[in-house]
Scaffold this active site. Structure first.
Site, short mmCIF file in Angstrom:
data_model
loop_
_atom_site.label_atom_id
_atom_site.label_comp_id
_atom_site.label_asym_id
_atom_site.label_seq_id
_atom_site.Cartn_x
_atom_site.Cartn_y
_atom_site.Cartn_z
N ASP A 216 31.54 38.88 43.95
CA ASP A 216 32.99 39.05 44.07
C ASP A 216 33.26 40.53 44.33
OD1 ASP A 216 35.81 38.55 43.78
OD2 ASP A 216 35.71 39.36 41.76
N SER A 217 34.50 40.83 44.70
CA SER A 217 34.88 42.22 44.90
C SER A 217 34.82 43.02 43.59
CB SER A 217 36.30 42.27 45.45
OG SER A 217 37.16 41.56 44.59
N CYS B 181 34.82 35.34 45.59
CA CYS B 181 36.05 36.05 45.98
C CYS B 181 36.78 35.26 47.07
CB CYS B 181 35.65 37.43 46.49
SG CYS B 181 37.01 38.42 47.07
N CYS C 280 42.94 32.88 44.04
CA CYS C 280 42.44 34.22 43.71
C CYS C 280 41.65 34.12 42.42
CB CYS C 280 43.61 35.19 43.56
SG CYS C 280 43.12 36.83 43.03
N HIS D 41 41.45 35.95 39.91
CA HIS D 41 42.10 36.38 38.67
C HIS D 41 43.09 35.37 38.09
CE1 HIS D 41 40.47 40.18 39.91
NE2 HIS D 41 41.12 40.88 39.00
N GLU E 134 44.92 42.48 35.20
CA GLU E 134 43.93 43.45 34.71
C GLU E 134 44.50 44.30 33.57
OE1 GLU E 134 41.86 45.46 37.86
OE2 GLU E 134 40.92 43.58 38.47
N1 DGL Z 1 38.59 38.79 44.14
C1 DGL Z 1 39.80 38.91 44.91
C2 DGL Z 1 40.19 37.50 45.41
O1 DGL Z 1 39.83 36.50 44.85
C3 DGL Z 1 40.93 39.54 44.13
C4 DGL Z 1 40.72 41.02 43.87
C5 DGL Z 1 40.62 41.83 45.14
O2 DGL Z 1 41.64 42.00 45.85
O3 DGL Z 1 39.53 42.29 45.45
O4 DGL Z 1 40.85 37.39 46.41
#
Ligand code: DGL
Length: 265
Positions: A10-11, A73, A184, A186, A152
Site C-alpha cells: 500500500d502507499s 491500495c 479507500c 482507510h 489518521e
Molecule cells: N491507500 C490509499 C488508497 O487506498 C489512500 C492513501 C493515499 O492517498 O495514499 O487509495
C-alpha cells in the site's frame, strides 16, 4: 510453493486493514507487507507517478520470493493493476474487482455511491467496472480527500469529521443511493460513523474485507493456499519510519504490530 509468503503493499499503513482481513480469513498465510510511507499519499499523485511507485513496490516484494501479490491500495489498483498484471507473471490481486463483486452480490443494488481519493475517482475504474456488469446502474462518484487525514488524526467521531462527511455525502444521498462503496484503505475505520449518518437502509461495502475473500478464491483456484496448521507470520517493512506510523499501524491492524523494519524500494 504454497509455503511462500503473500506480498501485500500500500502507499502507507492503511493497507493493514487488508492485512487484518486476510489474517482473519487465511490465518495460515505468511505475509510480507510493504508500506511506502516515504512517498504517501498516492491519492493526490499523477497516474504516471502512481504506476512507477507501484512497479517499484512489486519489484521489492518479488525480492522476498512472494507467491502472490495484493495491491491493497485503491489508488494504485485503479491506475497500475493492468500494467502490473501484464508485466509480471506472479498472480496479482487488486481491491477493485473485489469491491465491485461485493456490490453486485446484492441483486437489488441499482444506485451506488463511491467515495475514494482524488486519484481513484479520476480513474473512474470502479465506475467502469460496475457499469460493464450491470446496465442501468446509477453510479455517483465523490472524491473525499479530507477523509484520510481525519482518520489518521483518529477523528473518527469528531464534529469536524461529521461536518466534512455531511458535505461529501449530500450529493450521494440526493441521488438516493442504496449502496455506499468505500474505495479507500482507510475508510473501514469510519464505518460506525458512516452507518449512523446514512442509516441502515444503505448498504456499506468495504474493499478490505471483500479483497480478502477475493484473494481466498484466487489462491484456491490456483491451488496456492498455505496448507500448514500453524499461524502465519507477518513482517512489516516501511520506506519511512516514525512514531506516528507505528501508532497508525497499530490502529489499522487493531493489534500490536510485529517489529517494523525500514526498507528501501
Ligand atoms: N491507500 C490509499 C488508497 O487506498 C489512500 C492513501 C493515499 O492517498 O495514499 O487509495
Amino acid at each position: 510453493m504454497n509455503d511462500r509468503a503473500l506480498g501485500i503493499f500500500d502507499s502507507g499503513v492503511g493497507g493493514l486493514t487488508v492485512v487484518r482481513a486476510v489474517q482473519e480469513l487465511l490465518p495460515a498465510e505468511d505475509i510480507v507487507y510493504l508500506g511506502d510511507t516515504a512517498r504517501v499519499p498516492y491519492g493526490s499523485k499523477s497516474p504516471e507517478t502512481i504506476r512507477r511507485f507501484a512497479d517499484e513496490d512489486v519489484r521489492y516484494l518479488l525480492t522476498k520470493q512472494v507467491k502472490a501479490i495484493v495491491v491493497a491500495c485503491n489508488t494504485a489498483t485503479a491506475h497500475a493493476l493492468p500494467m502490473l498484471k501484464q508485466r509480471y507473471q506472479v498472480p496479482i490481486v487488486g481491491v477493485i474487482e473485489a469491491g465491485v463483486e461485493a456490490v453486485l452480490a446484492d441483486p437489488q443494488a441499482q444506485r451506488v455511491g463511491i467515495i475514494a481519493t482524488r486519484g481513484t475517482i479520476a480513474s473512474h475504474a470502479y465506475q467502469h467496472a460496475l457499469a460493464l456488469r450491470r446496465t442501468g446502474m446509477v453510479i455517483v462518484e465523490q472524491a473525499t480527500p479530507l477523509l484520510v487525514p481525519l482518520i489518521e488524526e483518529n477523528w473518527l467521531d469528531h464534529p469536524a469529521t461529521r461536518q466534512v462527511l455531511e458535505t461529501y455525502l449530500k450529493p450521494l444521498l440526493e441521488k438516493k443511493i442504496d449502496t455506499l462503496l468505500l474505495a479507500c484503505t482507510h475508510y473501514p475505520l469510519m464505518v460506525p460513523l458512516l452507518q449512523e449518518m446514512i442509516g441502515d437502509r444503505i448498504r456499506i461495502v468495504d474493499s478490505a474485507t471483500t479483497c480478502a475473500l477475493h484473494l481466498q478464491q484466487e489462491l484456491s483456484r490456483l491451488e496456492m493456499l498455505a496448507e500448514s496448521e500453524r499461524e502465519g507470520d507477518l513482517s512489516i517493512g516501511l520506506t519511512d519510519l516514525s512514531e506516528q506510523f507505528e501508532i497508525l499501524a497499530q490502529r489499522f491492524l487493531r493489534k500490536c504490530p510485529p517489529q517494523i523494519e525500514r526498507v528501501e524500494v
